[in-house]
Design a protein around this motif. Structure first.
Motif, PDB file in Angstrom:
ATOM      1  N   GLU A  65      44.256 -38.191  39.004  1.00 16.33           N
ATOM      2  CA  GLU A  65      43.332 -37.155  38.561  1.00 16.33           C
ATOM      3  C   GLU A  65      43.543 -36.948  37.065  1.00 16.33           C
ATOM      4  O   GLU A  65      44.622 -36.540  36.627  1.00 16.33           O
ATOM      5  N   VAL A  66      42.516 -37.259  36.291  1.00 20.95           N
ATOM      6  CA  VAL A  66      42.583 -37.129  34.841  1.00 20.95           C
ATOM      7  C   VAL A  66      41.857 -35.847  34.440  1.00 20.95           C
ATOM      8  O   VAL A  66      40.649 -35.699  34.687  1.00 20.95           O
ATOM      9  N   SER A  67      42.608 -34.914  33.840  1.00 18.14           N
ATOM     10  CA  SER A  67      42.029 -33.645  33.417  1.00 18.14           C
ATOM     11  C   SER A  67      41.684 -33.721  31.932  1.00 18.14           C
ATOM     12  O   SER A  67      42.558 -33.996  31.104  1.00 18.14           O
ATOM     13  N   VAL A  68      40.413 -33.488  31.626  1.00 19.77           N
ATOM     14  CA  VAL A  68      39.945 -33.497  30.240  1.00 19.77           C
ATOM     15  C   VAL A  68      39.288 -32.141  29.981  1.00 19.77           C
ATOM     16  O   VAL A  68      38.155 -31.891  30.395  1.00 19.77           O
ATOM     17  N   GLY A  69      40.030 -31.249  29.345  1.00 24.18           N
ATOM     18  CA  GLY A  69      39.532 -29.895  29.162  1.00 24.18           C
ATOM     19  C   GLY A  69      39.374 -29.208  30.502  1.00 24.18           C
ATOM     20  O   GLY A  69      40.301 -29.151  31.306  1.00 24.18           O
ATOM     21  N   LYS A  70      38.164 -28.712  30.774  1.00 27.34           N
ATOM     22  CA  LYS A  70      37.901 -28.031  32.038  1.00 27.34           C
ATOM     23  C   LYS A  70      37.424 -28.995  33.124  1.00 27.34           C
ATOM     24  O   LYS A  70      37.217 -28.582  34.269  1.00 27.34           O
ATOM     25  N   GLU A  71      37.260 -30.267  32.787  1.00 28.89           N
ATOM     26  CA  GLU A  71      36.790 -31.258  33.749  1.00 28.89           C
ATOM     27  C   GLU A  71      37.945 -32.064  34.329  1.00 28.89           C
ATOM     28  O   GLU A  71      38.962 -32.284  33.662  1.00 28.89           O
ATOM     29  N   SER A  72      37.766 -32.489  35.561  1.00 28.27           N
ATOM     30  CA  SER A  72      38.737 -33.365  36.208  1.00 28.27           C
ATOM     31  C   SER A  72      38.009 -34.569  36.783  1.00 28.27           C
ATOM     32  O   SER A  72      36.921 -34.428  37.370  1.00 28.27           O
ATOM     33  N   PHE A  73      38.602 -35.733  36.614  1.00 30.33           N
ATOM     34  CA  PHE A  73      37.998 -36.975  37.089  1.00 30.33           C
ATOM     35  C   PHE A  73      38.944 -37.650  38.079  1.00 30.33           C
ATOM     36  O   PHE A  73      40.135 -37.827  37.793  1.00 30.33           O
ATOM     37  N   ARG A  74      38.398 -38.008  39.230  1.00 29.07           N
ATOM     38  CA  ARG A  74      39.158 -38.752  40.241  1.00 29.07           C
ATOM     39  C   ARG A  74      39.042 -40.229  39.899  1.00 29.07           C
ATOM     40  O   ARG A  74      37.961 -40.798  39.907  1.00 29.07           O
ATOM     41  N   THR A  75      40.173 -40.855  39.574  1.00 32.41           N
ATOM     42  CA  THR A  75      40.122 -42.219  39.054  1.00 32.41           C
ATOM     43  C   THR A  75      41.153 -43.127  39.721  1.00 32.41           C
ATOM     44  O   THR A  75      42.079 -42.669  40.398  1.00 32.41           O
ATOM     45  N   LEU A  76      40.957 -44.416  39.466  1.00 29.85           N
ATOM     46  CA  LEU A  76      41.946 -45.437  39.837  1.00 29.85           C
ATOM     47  C   LEU A  76      42.245 -46.248  38.579  1.00 29.85           C
ATOM     48  O   LEU A  76      41.322 -46.786  37.960  1.00 29.85           O
ATOM     49  N   PRO A  77      43.513 -46.321  38.153  1.00 30.98           N
ATOM     50  CA  PRO A  77      43.842 -47.140  36.974  1.00 30.98           C
ATOM     51  C   PRO A  77      43.507 -48.600  37.247  1.00 30.98           C
ATOM     52  O   PRO A  77      43.883 -49.148  38.280  1.00 30.98           O
ATOM     53  N   LYS A  78      42.789 -49.235  36.322  1.00 34.50           N
ATOM     54  CA  LYS A  78      42.381 -50.615  36.527  1.00 34.50           C
ATOM     55  C   LYS A  78      43.075 -51.584  35.580  1.00 34.50           C
ATOM     56  O   LYS A  78      43.216 -52.761  35.885  1.00 34.50           O
ATOM     57  N   ASP A  79      43.496 -51.117  34.414  1.00 32.63           N
ATOM     58  CA  ASP A  79      44.141 -52.036  33.482  1.00 32.63           C
ATOM     59  C   ASP A  79      44.966 -51.243  32.479  1.00 32.63           C
ATOM     60  O   ASP A  79      44.526 -50.197  31.996  1.00 32.63           O
ATOM     61  N   VAL A  80      46.164 -51.752  32.213  1.00 30.38           N
ATOM     62  CA  VAL A  80      47.024 -51.169  31.184  1.00 30.38           C
ATOM     63  C   VAL A  80      47.419 -52.291  30.238  1.00 30.38           C
ATOM     64  O   VAL A  80      47.980 -53.305  30.672  1.00 30.38           O
ATOM     65  N   ALA A  81      47.119 -52.124  28.964  1.00 36.54           N
ATOM     66  CA  ALA A  81      47.503 -53.114  27.955  1.00 36.54           C
ATOM     67  C   ALA A  81      48.831 -52.686  27.337  1.00 36.54           C
ATOM     68  O   ALA A  81      49.015 -51.513  27.005  1.00 36.54           O
ATOM     69  N   PHE A  82      49.752 -53.656  27.204  1.00 39.52           N
ATOM     70  CA  PHE A  82      51.073 -53.372  26.642  1.00 39.52           C
ATOM     71  C   PHE A  82      51.286 -54.170  25.356  1.00 39.52           C
ATOM     72  O   PHE A  82      50.743 -55.272  25.193  1.00 39.52           O
ATOM     73  N   HIS A  83      52.129 -53.631  24.475  1.00 38.91           N
ATOM     74  CA  HIS A  83      52.503 -54.350  23.261  1.00 38.91           C
ATOM     75  C   HIS A  83      53.330 -55.572  23.657  1.00 38.91           C
ATOM     76  O   HIS A  83      54.254 -55.454  24.489  1.00 38.91           O
ATOM     77  N   PRO A  84      53.055 -56.748  23.117  1.00 40.74           N
ATOM     78  CA  PRO A  84      53.757 -57.967  23.547  1.00 40.74           C
ATOM     79  C   PRO A  84      55.240 -57.988  23.225  1.00 40.74           C
ATOM     80  O   PRO A  84      55.992 -58.746  23.839  1.00 40.74           O
ATOM     81  N   VAL A  85      55.680 -57.169  22.277  1.00 43.30           N
ATOM     82  CA  VAL A  85      57.095 -57.165  21.886  1.00 43.30           C
ATOM     83  C   VAL A  85      57.820 -55.935  22.423  1.00 43.30           C
ATOM     84  O   VAL A  85      58.878 -56.037  23.049  1.00 43.30           O
ATOM     85  N   THR A  86      57.249 -54.754  22.211  1.00 41.69           N
ATOM     86  CA  THR A  86      57.928 -53.510  22.583  1.00 41.69           C
ATOM     87  C   THR A  86      57.627 -53.045  23.999  1.00 41.69           C
ATOM     88  O   THR A  86      58.331 -52.182  24.529  1.00 41.69           O
ATOM     89  N   ASP A  87      56.572 -53.591  24.612  1.00 42.36           N
ATOM     90  CA  ASP A  87      56.132 -53.182  25.951  1.00 42.36           C
ATOM     91  C   ASP A  87      55.613 -51.743  25.994  1.00 42.36           C
ATOM     92  O   ASP A  87      55.467 -51.165  27.078  1.00 42.36           O
ATOM     93  N   ARG A  88      55.336 -51.164  24.846  1.00 39.54           N
ATOM     94  CA  ARG A  88      54.735 -49.834  24.835  1.00 39.54           C
ATOM     95  C   ARG A  88      53.286 -49.933  25.321  1.00 39.54           C
ATOM     96  O   ARG A  88      52.588 -50.889  24.992  1.00 39.54           O
ATOM     97  N   PRO A  89      52.821 -48.961  26.102  1.00 35.59           N
ATOM     98  CA  PRO A  89      51.416 -48.995  26.527  1.00 35.59           C
ATOM     99  C   PRO A  89      50.492 -48.773  25.337  1.00 35.59           C
ATOM    100  O   PRO A  89      50.711 -47.877  24.520  1.00 35.59           O
ATOM    101  N   LEU A  90      49.470 -49.605  25.244  1.00 37.47           N
ATOM    102  CA  LEU A  90      48.539 -49.545  24.116  1.00 37.47           C
ATOM    103  C   LEU A  90      47.172 -48.976  24.500  1.00 37.47           C
ATOM    104  O   LEU A  90      46.488 -48.375  23.667  1.00 37.47           O
ATOM    105  N   HIS A  91      46.775 -49.177  25.750  1.00 39.05           N
ATOM    106  CA  HIS A  91      45.445 -48.736  26.175  1.00 39.05           C
ATOM    107  C   HIS A  91      45.399 -48.714  27.696  1.00 39.05           C
ATOM    108  O   HIS A  91      46.054 -49.522  28.365  1.00 39.05           O
ATOM    109  N   VAL A  92      44.620 -47.789  28.243  1.00 36.34           N
ATOM    110  CA  VAL A  92      44.479 -47.667  29.692  1.00 36.34           C
ATOM    111  C   VAL A  92      43.002 -47.541  30.062  1.00 36.34           C
ATOM    112  O   VAL A  92      42.255 -46.831  29.391  1.00 36.34           O
TER     113      VAL A  92
END
Length: 219
Positions: A65-92
């Motif tokens: 459940e992603v809350s954006v201000g007063k709105e909530s969205f029921r979602t399923l994560p489909k893709d997470v991009a990671f940094h190739p060296v640090t493995d930090r998440p870059l985008h979801v």
């Protein structure tokens, strides 16, 4: 069933590489909510909060459940991009779900009652062909794992998808074949023993044939 996860987000005003880099420097991760025949929503989430969800190990198989201000969205994560060296998440990417949506997910398998498998008790080895099953599930009932009972399996037996009782609301995404999930195979030591015994049997048979031929020649 997988628990529903929650995360707070804020709308993104700017898009593009420059804006995304600026967000990451502030400890935020750019993201997008899309799908369900609605316009995509550009957002960003706190990196620490996202990493906490990623550490659950079931992030991509859970409703979020992603809350954006007063709105909530029921979602399923489909893709997470990671940094190739640090493995930090870059985008979801978050897929927006309707009330009665079905989703395509990969669910890990877990084998139980190995002590009740005659083949494994004899020293056989469980050779896992598929560690995950691709399933079509009711979005509200995504299973955490699929338990597979190996009771009664002998060396040489195979476990196929047709023999697995899937949870209610789930079905295999692969329907054109009865694919193998795992097999019970003989360990190398047992195989070597069987090969040696077979070789001895062949040598004995050859010796008997030679003796028989020699006896015939003498007569």
């Amino acid at each position: 069933m997988s628990d529903q996860l929650t995360i707070s987000a804020e709308k993104r005003d700017g898009v593009g590489k420059g804006a995304s880099r600026a967000l990451r420097r502030e400890g935020r991760v750019p993201a997008v909510i899309y799908g369900n025949k609605q316009e995509a929503e550009a957002i960003h989430v706190e990196e620490k909060a996202l990493i906490k969800l990623l550490m659950t190990g079931s992030f991509t198989n859970s409703l979020v459940e992603v809350s954006v201000g007063k709105e909530s969205f029921r979602t399923l994560p489909k893709d997470v991009a990671f940094h190739p060296v640090t493995d930090r998440p870059l985008h979801v990417d978050f897929l927006r779900l309707s009330k009665d949506a079905t989703v395509d997910v990969s669910v890990p398998v877990h084998f139980i009652n190995e002590e009740d498998s005659p083949g494994l008790k004899r020293g056989g080895v469980l050779n896992v062909v598929r560690h995950e099953l691709e399933l079509i599930c009711d979005a509200a009932r995504i299973p955490d794992t699929i338990e597979i009972d190996v009771t009664g399996y002998e060396i040489g037996d195979s476990i196929h998808i047709s023999s697995i009782k899937l949870p209610e609301g789930s079905e295999s995404a692969i329907t054109d074949r009865d694919f193998t999930i795992a097999t019970v195979v003989a360990p190398s030591a047992l195989k070597q023993t069987d090969d040696a015994e077979a070789a001895e049997g062949e040598e004995g048979a050859e010796g008997a044939e030679e003796k028989s031929e020699g006896d015939s020649a003498d007569s």
